[in-house]
Enzyme design. Structure first.
Site, PDB file in Angstrom:
ATOM      1  N   CYS A 408      83.262 -10.806  60.169  1.00  0.00           N
ATOM      2  CA  CYS A 408      83.180 -12.243  59.909  1.00  0.00           C
ATOM      3  C   CYS A 408      81.761 -12.771  59.851  1.00  0.00           C
ATOM      4  O   CYS A 408      81.415 -13.546  58.955  1.00  0.00           O
ATOM      5  CB  CYS A 408      83.992 -13.004  60.932  1.00  0.00           C
ATOM      6  SG  CYS A 408      83.449 -12.716  62.637  1.00  0.00           S
ATOM      7  N   HIS A 452      85.034 -15.658  66.199  1.00  0.00           N
ATOM      8  CA  HIS A 452      85.056 -15.660  64.742  1.00  0.00           C
ATOM      9  C   HIS A 452      83.962 -16.569  64.209  1.00  0.00           C
ATOM     10  O   HIS A 452      83.493 -17.455  64.925  1.00  0.00           O
ATOM     11  CB  HIS A 452      86.436 -16.171  64.268  1.00  0.00           C
ATOM     12  CG  HIS A 452      86.684 -15.955  62.807  1.00  0.00           C
ATOM     13  ND1 HIS A 452      86.615 -14.712  62.221  1.00  0.00           N
ATOM     14  CD2 HIS A 452      87.010 -16.823  61.816  1.00  0.00           C
ATOM     15  CE1 HIS A 452      86.883 -14.839  60.933  1.00  0.00           C
ATOM     16  NE2 HIS A 452      87.132 -16.111  60.666  1.00  0.00           N
ATOM     17  N   ASP A 468      87.062 -19.753  54.745  1.00  0.00           N
ATOM     18  CA  ASP A 468      86.858 -18.547  55.549  1.00  0.00           C
ATOM     19  C   ASP A 468      86.789 -17.337  54.635  1.00  0.00           C
ATOM     20  O   ASP A 468      87.815 -16.835  54.168  1.00  0.00           O
ATOM     21  CB  ASP A 468      88.010 -18.399  56.546  1.00  0.00           C
ATOM     22  CG  ASP A 468      87.734 -17.262  57.524  1.00  0.00           C
ATOM     23  OD1 ASP A 468      86.695 -16.589  57.376  1.00  0.00           O
ATOM     24  OD2 ASP A 468      88.561 -17.064  58.428  1.00  0.00           O
TER      25      ASP A 468
END
Lengths: 663, 320
Positions: A408, A452, A468
């Site tokens: 991420c 995250h 995202d």
């Protein structure tokens, strides 16, 4: 020899046991030399008790004291602060053994022990450590009892049982005080425990996030008033990182400052009500879903929509929030923030910038550009992994065009760089994503490995939009969690073999794990979190309105009632009643004494009666009647007839002036 | 100032007498037990206050927990300390007379009817209290000692019974008057035996103490309690003829009289010499009489006579 002033064997036994038990939980943060110190002092004290050794001389004590102080300095580098203070306290606690000669010294030592127990709570307040602390508490109480006992008493367990019994007797009262005692704010600030904590920090490089992903520690738990939302909607914001130096993402100075101003936003769509119990982070920010409206005593919404409390979270903190996930965030962006969210360091990632310019030409519309970028991540052979190759100077260039392997932090960082290079204000959001649902407790567990990073970019008139990129690469990370995303790689929690979360695949153990967690959650919510607002709400639900006067009265009344119940149970007055004749005889004696006729020692009932009849002729008949009845019952062994005695007694009482009747 | 204090003390005694009347047997109950925190108890409160400050400053609920637990323990200790004394029965036991200079033993009996009692302390302050435990349903004989400094009745006054059990945070106590007393005989002082002067008609006989001679032996009669044990006829006893006492005639005619007037020294010295004489004569098996101003005890050689003499010596000249 002054017997009772010496320290009885039982007391010494329990005191030594309590010392060992008190020191053990501290061993995680105090130097290990405390163990040999305790062994030496304890052994020495036992030898003194057996009269095989003497108390240390003055210079030995001075030497020990200097040694201990030097030890604390060496181990902690200081003698102030909580950790050094606790070490010093423990060392004194141990050394005091050698100075313990009389009862009073032992008493001081035991009191000190209780204090040490409390310092352990500052470092660790889990249910388990509380349960453990019951051991030293009971041992210290037993030592206190032992001090009073005879020196010839040889049954330490009986003393311990007695101590446990006393503590149990005190339990209901304690709960009452705990519930009703008003919690007030700190009187002055205290040094806080210096604990190494895992969690998000103010700045982030991909390696930091990888580090977090390996930790199975709990970050926080959340209970929703309604159903728990789907996992892909659970983006828990901690903070935003809007400053990039070519390697790390961090908070810009404006962003970092607290309470600059609250950004404009409009409530819109559904509302989520939830409660979060956060593990201590040592950082001021709180975890929240977008966009949260915190109550004043919880924290304030900051310029980047993070929620921040007034002080760093040093203990588990319980708070309630309301969030509007669909709210419009900052439709107008001030110039300062706009410039800030477009800034890139010069001299880094030339290829990425060139590619961004290309994209810009291709997609003049911001929205189209973002979509194209996300599609790029989705279509090109990007790979989600926790074992990415090491990146060089131009990290984003290498990542986007060469290695294409990362997690991420890589994806979010690279995407923001591209967006900024293309002229779209954007920033990295750091927090947690998803969580594990505890079905029985109906709450959400969020671990450190759920950490995250994602992206938000700004659209004119529409405000900040969250996207995202990781979802494009590894949708299973968002929908199912990290474990699924790493199923092929097998790198989930590698290096943390004992992590509870690893048990997830064994159903029975997993149930046990979740049940245990629920117990801990309730412990934290209802016991540790019983402060301030929580207390107020709870008291209100029981008492209706809460004002302190009423609370005080309730408390006093309840304490009195409990003590009365306890007294009845302890003293069993119904067993203590002497036979009726004796009771009435005593009453009559008392009444006659008020009338001026005192029974002499050794005077028989009959003689006394005759004397009284002569002294108080007005009541002679009554007195005579009473004593006849009394003698008949006592000596003739006749059936006890309380009524006759009572009647005589009452007639006598009426002869008294009213103010003396009931004395 | 001093008289004020004395008046205060007298008032306290009167109040105590009303509240806990003297009796041979006392059961401790709520009328008779007083209770206050000890110094350790106050220290405990200080500890609780410190813990509470810590709890408030650290906002730590577990610290609150412990502070309140200890506070509750403190409250519960009131009841438990009271309980560690309540229901205890103290009973007077007869004491044995002693001589001046010895330790007087004042025995009493502790009776635990419904529960056992631990770490009781009894005594007469400022003397140190002595400890005692009583098992449930049992009774314990406790012997308290006081130095016997003066002849006469040693009345130690009200007895203090206290208990700090179980935690030492409170002390529960009572002042009971079990009517305990010990008769203190004068200290025996060796010297010439002060015999009475019988008109000097038989000078040499008068001062001479004649050991019981065989020629005065008259016969045997059955033993009666109080007879001098030195005159028991053991041989007859071993033959199974029961307890018989040898009778002597020789002493009956010229009785030995101890006389206060013929003893030398001051009053106390005379009493001491007489005490010694009584003991010596009795030990040698003589019958003797004793004359004190206003008291005359007819000659006898029995143990009860000896005790009566000693008692008279102990109480001589003292207000009854």
């Amino acid at each position: 020899m002054s017997g009772p002033a010496l320290i009885p064997r039982i007391s010494l036994t329990w005191l030594l046991a309590a010392q060992a038990l008190v020191i053990i939980p501290h061993l995680l943060h105090v130097p290990t030399w405390l163990i040999p110190l305790w062994l030496v002092c304890g052994g020495w004290r036992i030898q003194i008790f057996r009269q095989r050794a003497d108390y240390p001389r003055g210079w030995v004590k001075a030497l020990l004291l200097v040694g201990v102080t030097a030890g604390v300095l060496l181990s902690h580098g200081t003698v102030v602060g909580l950790d050094a203070g606790v070490t010093l306290l423990l060392a004194t606690f141990v050394l005091k053994l050698l100075e313990m000669k009389r009862q009073r010294d032992a008493q001081v030592l035991i009191y000190m022990g209780f204090f040490v127990v409390v310092t352990a709570y500052l470092f660790e307040d889990s249910l388990l450590s509380f349960a453990y602390s019951l051991l030293p508490i009971s041992c210290l109480t037993a030592a206190l009892i032992g001090l009073q006992q005879s020196r010839f008493n040889q049954r330490p367990w009986a003393t311990w049982r007695l101590a446990a019994g006393l503590l149990l007797q005190a339990l209901p009262l304690m709960l009452l005080l705990f519930v009703f005692f008003p919690r007030i704010g700190p009187l002055w600030s205290m040094p806080t425990p210096d604990v190494a904590r895992t969690g998000l920090a103010e700045s982030m490089s991909p390696a930091d996030v990888a580090e977090l992903s390996r930790s199975s520690e709990l970050a926080f738990r959340a209970t929703f008033d309604g159903p728990i939302p789907a996992k892909e909607r659970l983006y828990w914001r901690a903070l935003t990182l809007d400053d990039f130096d070519g390697r790390r993402w961090s908070q810009s100075s404006i962003n970092r400052r607290a309470n600059v101003f609250e950004p404009p936003w409009q409530k819109q769509g559904e509302v989520l009500d939830y409660q979060i119990l956060m593990q201590p982070t040592g950082q001021p920010w709180l975890f929240a879903l977008d966009v949260a409206e915190p109550a004043a005593d919880v924290g304030r919404l900051q310029v980047d929509f993070r929620v921040q409390s007034a002080v760093p979270v040093e203990q588990a903190q319980l708070y309630r929030l309301q969030s509007w996930p669909e709210a419009v965030r900052q439709p107008q962006l001030p110039d300062v923030l706009r410039r800030l969210n477009l800034r890139l360091p010069s001299g880094f990632d030339p290829r990425t910038r060139a590619w961004a310019a290309e994209l810009r030409q291709q997609y003049p519309d911001d929205q189209a550009l973002v979509l194209a970028l996300l599609q790029h991540f989705n279509r090109e052979p990007f790979h989600y992994t926790l074992r990415p190759p090491v990146l060089g100077q131009h990290s984003n260039d290498e990542f986007l065009f060469a290695t294409r392997r990362g997690f991420c932090a890589h994806y979010a960082g690279a995407m923001v760089v591209v967006l900024r290079a293309a002229g779209i204000p954007a920033r990295v959001v750091a927090g947690y994503q998803g969580g594990e649902v505890n079905q029985t407790g109906n709450y959400l567990l969020v671990h450190q490995f759920d950490a995250h990073a994602w992206v938000e970019y700004w659209r004119p008139g529409k405000g900040w939009q969250s996207v995202d990129p990781t979802f494009e690469v590894a949708p299973e990370r968002i929908e199912f969690g990290l474990e699924e995303a790493l199923a092929d790689e097998g790198s989930f929690l590698e290096g943390d073999l004992l992590a509870g979360a690893r048990l997830r695949n064994i159903p029975l153990l997993n149930q046990l794990r979740l049940a245990w967690d629920e117990l801990n959650y309730n412990w934290q919510r209802w016991v540790l979190g019983y402060q301030g607002e929580q207390q107020l709400r709870w008291l209100q639900s029981w008492l209706g309105t809460v004002d302190w006067q009423r609370l005080g009265l309730t408390l006093v009344a309840a304490v009195a009632l409990l003590l009365m119940v306890l007294a009845t149970w302890l003293l069993k007055p119904w067993q203590a009643r002497p036979p009726a004749q004796q009771r009435y005889l005593q009453q009559v004696e008392r009444l006659l004494a008020h009338l001026g006729v005192q029974r002499q020692t050794g005077e028989g009932a009959r003689r006394f009666s005759q004397r009284a009849q002569v002294a108080i002729p007005a009541q002679a008949a009554v007195i005579k009647a009473f004593f006849q009845e009394y003698e008949r019952q006592v000596f003739a062994g006749e059936q006890v007839d309380e009524l006759a005695l009572r009647a005589a007694c009452q007639r006598l009482r009426r002869a008294l002036p009213w103010w003396q009747r009931w004395r | 100032m001093r008289s004020l204090l004395a008046a205060q003390r007298a008032r306290w005694q009167r109040w105590l007498n009303r509240r806990i009347p003297p009796a041979r047997e006392v059961r401790l109950d709520q009328r008779r037990i007083f209770i206050i925190p000890t110094r350790q108890g106050l220290g405990f409160l200080l500890l609780i206050a410190l813990l509470l400050i810590g709890a408030i400053n650290y906002q730590n609920n577990l610290a609150y927990f412990l502070a309140f637990w200890l506070l509750s323990l403190f409250l519960v200790a009131i009841l438990n300390t009271y309980r560690s004394l309540s229901g205890l029965v103290l009973r007077h036991l007869p004491s044995v007379p002693v001589f001046v200079g010895e330790q007087a033993c004042l025995p009493l009996e502790l009776i635990a009817e419904r529960r056992s009692y631990q770490a009781l302390a009894l005594g007469w302050p400022p003397a140190q209290l002595s400890g005692a435990d009583v098992e449930q349903g049992g009774n314990t004989r406790v012997e308290l000692f006081l130095p016997a400094a003066k002849r006469g009745w040693l009345k130690p006054g009200r007895l203090r019974v206290e208990s700090r059990f179980p935690l030492g945070l409170f002390v529960a106590w009572s002042w009971v008057d079990l009517d305990q007393q010990v008769l203190v005989y004068p200290a025996p002082m060796a010297g010439a035996i002060p015999l009475a002067d019988h008109g000097a008609q038989d000078d040499d006989e008068g001062v001479r103490i004649i050991p019981a001679g065989v020629d005065d032996y008259q016969g045997l009669r059955t033993y009666q309690p109080g007879d001098n044990k030195r005159r028991l006829h053991w041989k007859a006893y071993s033959r199974g003829q029961g307890l018989l006492v040898k009778e002597f005639a020789g002493l009956a005619g010229r009785d030995v009289w101890l006389d206060f007037a013929s003893a030398s020294g001051g009053v106390e010295q005379r009493l001491s010499r007489l005490t010694h004489a009584v003991l010596t004569l009795h030990q040698q098996g003589h019958a003797f009489g004793m004359r004190l101003p206003g008291v005359e005890l007819a000659p006898s050689d029995s143990a009860s006579h000896r005790d009566a003499c000693l008692r008279a010596l102990a109480l001589y000249g003292l207000p009854t």
